[in-house]
Design a protein around this motif. Structure first.
Motif, PDB file in Angstrom:
ATOM      1  N   ILE A 189       0.826  -1.203   0.000  1.00 54.43           N
ATOM      2  CA  ILE A 189       0.000   0.000   0.000  1.00 54.43           C
ATOM      3  C   ILE A 189       0.862   1.255   0.000  1.00 54.43           C
ATOM      4  O   ILE A 189       0.605   2.205  -0.747  1.00 54.43           O
ATOM      5  N   GLU A 190       1.899   1.274   0.831  1.00 58.00           N
ATOM      6  CA  GLU A 190       2.774   2.449   0.898  1.00 58.00           C
ATOM      7  C   GLU A 190       3.414   2.735  -0.458  1.00 58.00           C
ATOM      8  O   GLU A 190       3.477   3.888  -0.905  1.00 58.00           O
ATOM      9  N   ARG A 191       3.875   1.686  -1.127  1.00 51.42           N
ATOM     10  CA  ARG A 191       4.504   1.862  -2.440  1.00 51.42           C
ATOM     11  C   ARG A 191       3.473   2.277  -3.488  1.00 51.42           C
ATOM     12  O   ARG A 191       3.779   3.097  -4.382  1.00 51.42           O
ATOM     13  N   ALA A 192       2.250   1.734  -3.383  1.00 48.60           N
ATOM     14  CA  ALA A 192       1.209   2.095  -4.347  1.00 48.60           C
ATOM     15  C   ALA A 192       0.782   3.547  -4.190  1.00 48.60           C
ATOM     16  O   ALA A 192       0.559   4.250  -5.179  1.00 48.60           O
ATOM     17  N   LEU A 193       0.677   4.019  -2.956  1.00 51.39           N
ATOM     18  CA  LEU A 193       0.313   5.414  -2.718  1.00 51.39           C
ATOM     19  C   LEU A 193       1.375   6.349  -3.293  1.00 51.39           C
ATOM     20  O   LEU A 193       1.057   7.322  -3.987  1.00 51.39           O
ATOM     21  N   SER A 194       2.641   6.046  -3.002  1.00 56.30           N
ATOM     22  CA  SER A 194       3.734   6.877  -3.529  1.00 56.30           C
ATOM     23  C   SER A 194       3.770   6.830  -5.051  1.00 56.30           C
ATOM     24  O   SER A 194       3.952   7.861  -5.711  1.00 56.30           O
ATOM     25  N   GLY A 195       3.596   5.627  -5.590  1.00 55.61           N
ATOM     26  CA  GLY A 195       3.607   5.482  -7.044  1.00 55.61           C
ATOM     27  C   GLY A 195       2.443   6.186  -7.693  1.00 55.61           C
ATOM     28  O   GLY A 195       2.589   6.806  -8.767  1.00 55.61           O
ATOM     29  N   VAL A 218      -3.198   5.458   4.758  1.00 56.57           N
ATOM     30  CA  VAL A 218      -3.699   6.399   3.755  1.00 56.57           C
ATOM     31  C   VAL A 218      -3.815   7.800   4.350  1.00 56.57           C
ATOM     32  O   VAL A 218      -3.395   8.793   3.743  1.00 56.57           O
ATOM     33  N   LYS A 219      -4.381   7.878   5.546  1.00 57.67           N
ATOM     34  CA  LYS A 219      -4.569   9.172   6.203  1.00 57.67           C
ATOM     35  C   LYS A 219      -3.229   9.863   6.447  1.00 57.67           C
ATOM     36  O   LYS A 219      -3.072  11.066   6.170  1.00 57.67           O
ATOM     37  N   ARG A 220      -2.250   9.102   6.959  1.00 56.67           N
ATOM     38  CA  ARG A 220      -0.937   9.687   7.238  1.00 56.67           C
ATOM     39  C   ARG A 220      -0.237  10.108   5.956  1.00 56.67           C
ATOM     40  O   ARG A 220       0.430  11.157   5.913  1.00 56.67           O
ATOM     41  N   PHE A 221      -0.374   9.308   4.897  1.00 54.00           N
ATOM     42  CA  PHE A 221       0.260   9.646   3.614  1.00 54.00           C
ATOM     43  C   PHE A 221      -0.303  10.961   3.081  1.00 54.00           C
ATOM     44  O   PHE A 221       0.455  11.865   2.691  1.00 54.00           O
ATOM     45  N   MET A 222      -1.626  11.070   3.058  1.00 51.33           N
ATOM     46  CA  MET A 222      -2.241  12.281   2.514  1.00 51.33           C
ATOM     47  C   MET A 222      -1.940  13.497   3.386  1.00 51.33           C
ATOM     48  O   MET A 222      -1.721  14.602   2.868  1.00 51.33           O
ATOM     49  N   ARG A 223      -1.908  13.313   4.693  1.00 55.57           N
ATOM     50  CA  ARG A 223      -1.579  14.430   5.577  1.00 55.57           C
ATOM     51  C   ARG A 223      -0.129  14.889   5.349  1.00 55.57           C
ATOM     52  O   ARG A 223       0.134  16.087   5.258  1.00 55.57           O
ATOM     53  N   ARG A 224       0.785  13.911   5.250  1.00 56.35           N
ATOM     54  CA  ARG A 224       2.202  14.245   5.062  1.00 56.35           C
ATOM     55  C   ARG A 224       2.421  14.974   3.737  1.00 56.35           C
ATOM     56  O   ARG A 224       3.153  15.967   3.677  1.00 56.35           O
ATOM     57  N   GLN A 225       1.781  14.485   2.677  1.00 54.06           N
ATOM     58  CA  GLN A 225       1.975  15.092   1.364  1.00 54.06           C
ATOM     59  C   GLN A 225       1.285  16.458   1.259  1.00 54.06           C
ATOM     60  O   GLN A 225       1.704  17.303   0.464  1.00 54.06           O
ATOM     61  N   SER A 226       0.234  16.669   2.035  1.00 57.04           N
ATOM     62  CA  SER A 226      -0.469  17.949   1.984  1.00 57.04           C
ATOM     63  C   SER A 226       0.178  18.997   2.884  1.00 57.04           C
ATOM     64  O   SER A 226       0.045  20.204   2.639  1.00 57.04           O
ATOM     65  N   LYS A 265      -3.243  18.035  -2.063  1.00 56.78           N
ATOM     66  CA  LYS A 265      -4.241  18.633  -1.182  1.00 56.78           C
ATOM     67  C   LYS A 265      -5.406  17.660  -1.042  1.00 56.78           C
ATOM     68  O   LYS A 265      -5.785  16.989  -2.010  1.00 56.78           O
ATOM     69  N   THR A 266      -5.925  17.528   0.161  1.00 57.89           N
ATOM     70  CA  THR A 266      -7.048  16.617   0.372  1.00 57.89           C
ATOM     71  C   THR A 266      -8.315  17.251  -0.186  1.00 57.89           C
ATOM     72  O   THR A 266      -8.479  18.481  -0.172  1.00 57.89           O
ATOM     73  N   VAL A 267      -9.208  16.393  -0.678  1.00 60.40           N
ATOM     74  CA  VAL A 267     -10.456  16.852  -1.287  1.00 60.40           C
ATOM     75  C   VAL A 267     -11.622  16.366  -0.429  1.00 60.40           C
ATOM     76  O   VAL A 267     -11.871  15.159  -0.326  1.00 60.40           O
ATOM     77  N   GLY A 268     -12.324  17.295   0.180  1.00 63.65           N
ATOM     78  CA  GLY A 268     -13.473  16.935   1.004  1.00 63.65           C
ATOM     79  C   GLY A 268     -13.065  16.154   2.244  1.00 63.65           C
ATOM     80  O   GLY A 268     -11.882  16.035   2.582  1.00 63.65           O
ATOM     81  N   LYS A 269     -14.057  15.599   2.916  1.00 65.63           N
ATOM     82  CA  LYS A 269     -13.826  14.804   4.115  1.00 65.63           C
ATOM     83  C   LYS A 269     -13.816  13.317   3.774  1.00 65.63           C
ATOM     84  O   LYS A 269     -14.288  12.909   2.712  1.00 65.63           O
ATOM     85  N   LEU A 283     -13.344   6.142   2.385  1.00 57.03           N
ATOM     86  CA  LEU A 283     -12.816   6.706   1.138  1.00 57.03           C
ATOM     87  C   LEU A 283     -12.130   8.035   1.428  1.00 57.03           C
ATOM     88  O   LEU A 283     -12.701   8.910   2.080  1.00 57.03           O
ATOM     89  N   ARG A 284     -10.896   8.181   0.942  1.00 54.75           N
ATOM     90  CA  ARG A 284     -10.159   9.430   1.048  1.00 54.75           C
ATOM     91  C   ARG A 284      -9.681   9.826  -0.349  1.00 54.75           C
ATOM     92  O   ARG A 284      -9.204   8.975  -1.113  1.00 54.75           O
ATOM     93  N   VAL A 285      -9.762  11.123  -0.646  1.00 54.71           N
ATOM     94  CA  VAL A 285      -9.390  11.627  -1.980  1.00 54.71           C
ATOM     95  C   VAL A 285      -8.396  12.774  -1.831  1.00 54.71           C
ATOM     96  O   VAL A 285      -8.544  13.643  -0.973  1.00 54.71           O
ATOM     97  N   GLY A 286      -7.374  12.746  -2.685  1.00 51.56           N
ATOM     98  CA  GLY A 286      -6.388  13.827  -2.725  1.00 51.56           C
ATOM     99  C   GLY A 286      -6.161  14.284  -4.163  1.00 51.56           C
ATOM    100  O   GLY A 286      -6.403  13.532  -5.106  1.00 51.56           O
ATOM    101  N   GLU A 287      -5.699  15.509  -4.305  1.00 55.40           N
ATOM    102  CA  GLU A 287      -5.421  16.068  -5.632  1.00 55.40           C
ATOM    103  C   GLU A 287      -3.986  16.553  -5.688  1.00 55.40           C
ATOM    104  O   GLU A 287      -3.526  17.261  -4.791  1.00 55.40           O
ATOM    105  N   LYS A 288      -3.270  16.159  -6.733  1.00 53.54           N
ATOM    106  CA  LYS A 288      -1.864  16.543  -6.867  1.00 53.54           C
ATOM    107  C   LYS A 288      -1.731  18.025  -7.178  1.00 53.54           C
ATOM    108  O   LYS A 288      -2.448  18.566  -8.030  1.00 53.54           O
TER     109      LYS A 288
END
Length: 315
Positions: free
Chosen positions: A224-230, A254-262, A285-289, A309-314
């Motif tokens: 999962i960690e590699r897929a999120l980064s990829g 997922v939550k930590r990845f999106m928080r770290r990247q945002s 940036k995270t999209v919605g809740k 479900l969590r959504v982020g935008e590059k």
């Protein structure tokens, strides 16, 4: 697809809506499964749109190949989704992807098919491999692992309170000439080692241990960690990453990845940086809740009850 192994896609509309689909866009379904999300995406794409599916389960790939034969906009890659970035680079599409969808966890056909060894409710060979054409089975690992190692896996990946007595009992049975090769044998042993007054209401005593062994056998958290980064790597600016998780360990990643990247790279306190310099380290940036399934969806599919479900935008 056989009704016996039909897959009910969780958060179907919400996950696809999170991709903000463009008719001519290029998308990746990193966990094809039985194609529920892929078919929905294809229905929304125009004739120039494109979808790349990924799955390491040979049975899922067989279903995907049929879809590819029917729809030239779709193609399938057989492999773990941890290789997502490499697959897209090999296709010459890195940085051009409009959206990546990841539906984590195990599909209903995998759980319902006793021969796959994921289910504690159906007797079958103790396999648990997502890709049952390669790698070590759960039975093979239990046979060679030390009790302490088994206990660590049950505690770490299943948060199993009785990890040590369960692990010791597993090794005692194996040492006594009772190889742990069937799901019913393992599930029964775990049930035996779980005090009735300590059991979680509405949950089989073997739930946590089976989850833990499956996660370990398939290296799921590392995947999962590699897929999120990829996924983030291959997206173009404005591209969306839409991720569904099914248990707390997955969602935490997922939550930590999106928080770290945002939030960007951690900066030492007191280091003089401008706001523009700080922004350069933020990639998402995270999209919605975070969204959970409706009561109606859970009533139709109890396996959806813990999904998020969590959504982020590059950026």
């Amino acid at each position: 697809m056989s009704d016996a192994f039909r897959h009910i896609t969780v958060l179907l509309d919400e996950a696809v809506d999170g991709l903000n689909l463009q008719p001519d866009g290029i998308y990746v379904d990193g966990t094809f499964g039985r194609g529920g999300h892929s078919r929905h995406i294809l229905a929304c794409l125009g004739p120039k749109g494109r979808l790349i599916g990924i799955d390491r389960d040979p049975q899922a790939v067989a279903v995907a190949e049929q879809l590819a034969a029917e729809d030239p906009r779709f193609q399938i890659v057989h492999g773990p989704f941890s290789g997502l970035a490499q697959y897209i680079e090999d296709l010459g599409l890195s940085g051009q992807i409009d959206g990546v969808l990841l539906d984590l966890g195990v599909s209903s056909p995998q759980l319902d098919d006793a021969e796959r060894g994921f289910s504690f409710l159906r007797d079958g060979p103790l396999d648990m491999r997502m890709d049952n054409s390669r790698g070590e089975t759960a039975a093979e690992w239990l046979a060679r692992a030390e009790a302490d190692d088994i206990a660590w896996v049950l505690k770490t990946f299943g948060e199993e309170k009785f990890s040590r007595p369960i692990a010791r009992k597993i090794k005692e049975h194996i040492a006594a000439g009772e190889p742990m090769t069937r799901t019913s044998h393992l599930a029964g042993l775990i049930e035996q080692m779980t005090p009735k007054h300590k059991r979680e209401q509405g949950k089989h005593p073997a739930t946590r241990s089976f989850q833990a062994i499956r996660i370990f056998i398939n290296s799921e958290l590392e995947e999962i960690e590699r897929a999120l980064s990829g996924g983030l790597e291959v997206l173009k600016p404005g591209g969306r990453l839409s991720v569904i998780s099914f248990h707390s360990l997955e969602d935490r990643l997922v939550k930590r990845f999106m928080r770290r990247q945002s939030q960007g790279e951690p900066i030492p306190h007191g280091l003089p940086l401008t706001e523009d310099q700080l922004k350069q380290t933020r990639r998402l940036k995270t999209v919605g809740k975070a969204l959970k399934p409706s009561d109606l969806e859970v009533s139709d599919n109890t396996r959806a009850r813990s999904s998020v479900l969590r959504v982020g935008e590059k950026l």
